[in-house]
Write a protein that holds these residues in place. Structure first.
Motif, PDB file in Angstrom:
ATOM      1  N   HIS A  76       0.816  -1.217   0.000  1.00 27.87           N
ATOM      2  CA  HIS A  76       0.000   0.000   0.000  1.00 27.87           C
ATOM      3  C   HIS A  76       0.852   1.271   0.000  1.00 27.87           C
ATOM      4  O   HIS A  76       0.320   2.365  -0.078  1.00 27.87           O
ATOM      5  N   CYS A  80       1.455   6.182  -7.130  1.00 30.72           N
ATOM      6  CA  CYS A  80       0.666   6.153  -8.360  1.00 30.72           C
ATOM      7  C   CYS A  80       1.610   6.410  -9.537  1.00 30.72           C
ATOM      8  O   CYS A  80       2.578   7.165  -9.423  1.00 30.72           O
ATOM      9  N   GLU A  83       1.154  10.644 -10.845  1.00 32.93           N
ATOM     10  CA  GLU A  83       0.806  11.429  -9.659  1.00 32.93           C
ATOM     11  C   GLU A  83       0.227  12.801  -9.971  1.00 32.93           C
ATOM     12  O   GLU A  83      -0.509  13.357  -9.168  1.00 32.93           O
ATOM     13  N   GLU A  86      -3.474  11.680 -10.745  1.00 38.58           N
ATOM     14  CA  GLU A  86      -4.099  10.640  -9.922  1.00 38.58           C
ATOM     15  C   GLU A  86      -3.885  10.943  -8.445  1.00 38.58           C
ATOM     16  O   GLU A  86      -2.865  11.502  -8.060  1.00 38.58           O
ATOM     17  N   LYS A  88      -3.818   8.906  -4.701  1.00 38.79           N
ATOM     18  CA  LYS A  88      -3.751   7.582  -4.074  1.00 38.79           C
ATOM     19  C   LYS A  88      -4.666   7.601  -2.867  1.00 38.79           C
ATOM     20  O   LYS A  88      -4.612   8.507  -2.033  1.00 38.79           O
ATOM     21  N   GLU A  90      -5.989   5.203   0.304  1.00 45.20           N
ATOM     22  CA  GLU A  90      -5.848   3.970   1.072  1.00 45.20           C
ATOM     23  C   GLU A  90      -7.216   3.565   1.596  1.00 45.20           C
ATOM     24  O   GLU A  90      -7.912   4.355   2.222  1.00 45.20           O
ATOM     25  N   ALA A  96      -4.540  -0.002  -1.240  1.00 46.80           N
ATOM     26  CA  ALA A  96      -4.569   1.357  -1.764  1.00 46.80           C
ATOM     27  C   ALA A  96      -4.880   1.295  -3.254  1.00 46.80           C
ATOM     28  O   ALA A  96      -4.533   0.331  -3.935  1.00 46.80           O
ATOM     29  N   CYS A  98      -5.193   3.884  -6.950  1.00 44.03           N
ATOM     30  CA  CYS A  98      -4.952   5.166  -7.596  1.00 44.03           C
ATOM     31  C   CYS A  98      -6.154   5.462  -8.474  1.00 44.03           C
ATOM     32  O   CYS A  98      -6.607   4.607  -9.230  1.00 44.03           O
TER      33      CYS A  98
END
Length: 121
Positions: A76, A80, A83, A86, A88, A90, A96, A98
């Protein structure tokens, strides 16, 4: 002398016009150097052999993230791949995901995922 210069000027303009016209058709129908230049570039293969080779060749003594080939302590913790677009999120229990950024507000993606988990979205 002036008539001769005028003649060369007219001939030059006609040759420039013809070159521009046929250059346009070469680009439209794949003629000329443009097609040769494109033929030299190749697309990435559609099989997974390249990725598998990269994955198997990566050194990691912890957990190797399958999406980014990052070496992290726990699954987890994987980042991503994209980033900038996206977030992330959890989900708990070491899971987790994305997901595409959800909007203009900070934490919008998390709110939408929680609404979906509750059946509200």
């Amino acid at each position: 002398m002036e008539l001769r210069n005028l003649f060369f000027l007219v001939v030059s303009l006609f040759s420039l016009s013809a070159n521009a016209q046929f250059g346009f058709f070469d680009q439209m129908f794949g003629g000329g150097g443009g097609a040769q230049q494109q033929a030299q570039q190749q697309n990435v293969r559609s099989d997974a052999a390249w990725y598998q080779q990269q994955y198997e060749g990566a050194h990691c003594d912890k957990y190797l993230c399958p999406g980014t080939l990052s070496c992290v302590h726990f699954p987890h913790h994987c980042p991503c791949a994209w980033e900038s677009v996206e977030d992330k999120v959890e989900l708990g229990e070491g899971i987790a995901v994305c997901a595409s950024k959800g909007g203009y507000k900070e934490g919008e993606t998390m709110r939408k995922i929680q609404w979906a988990r509750k059946g509200l979205l």
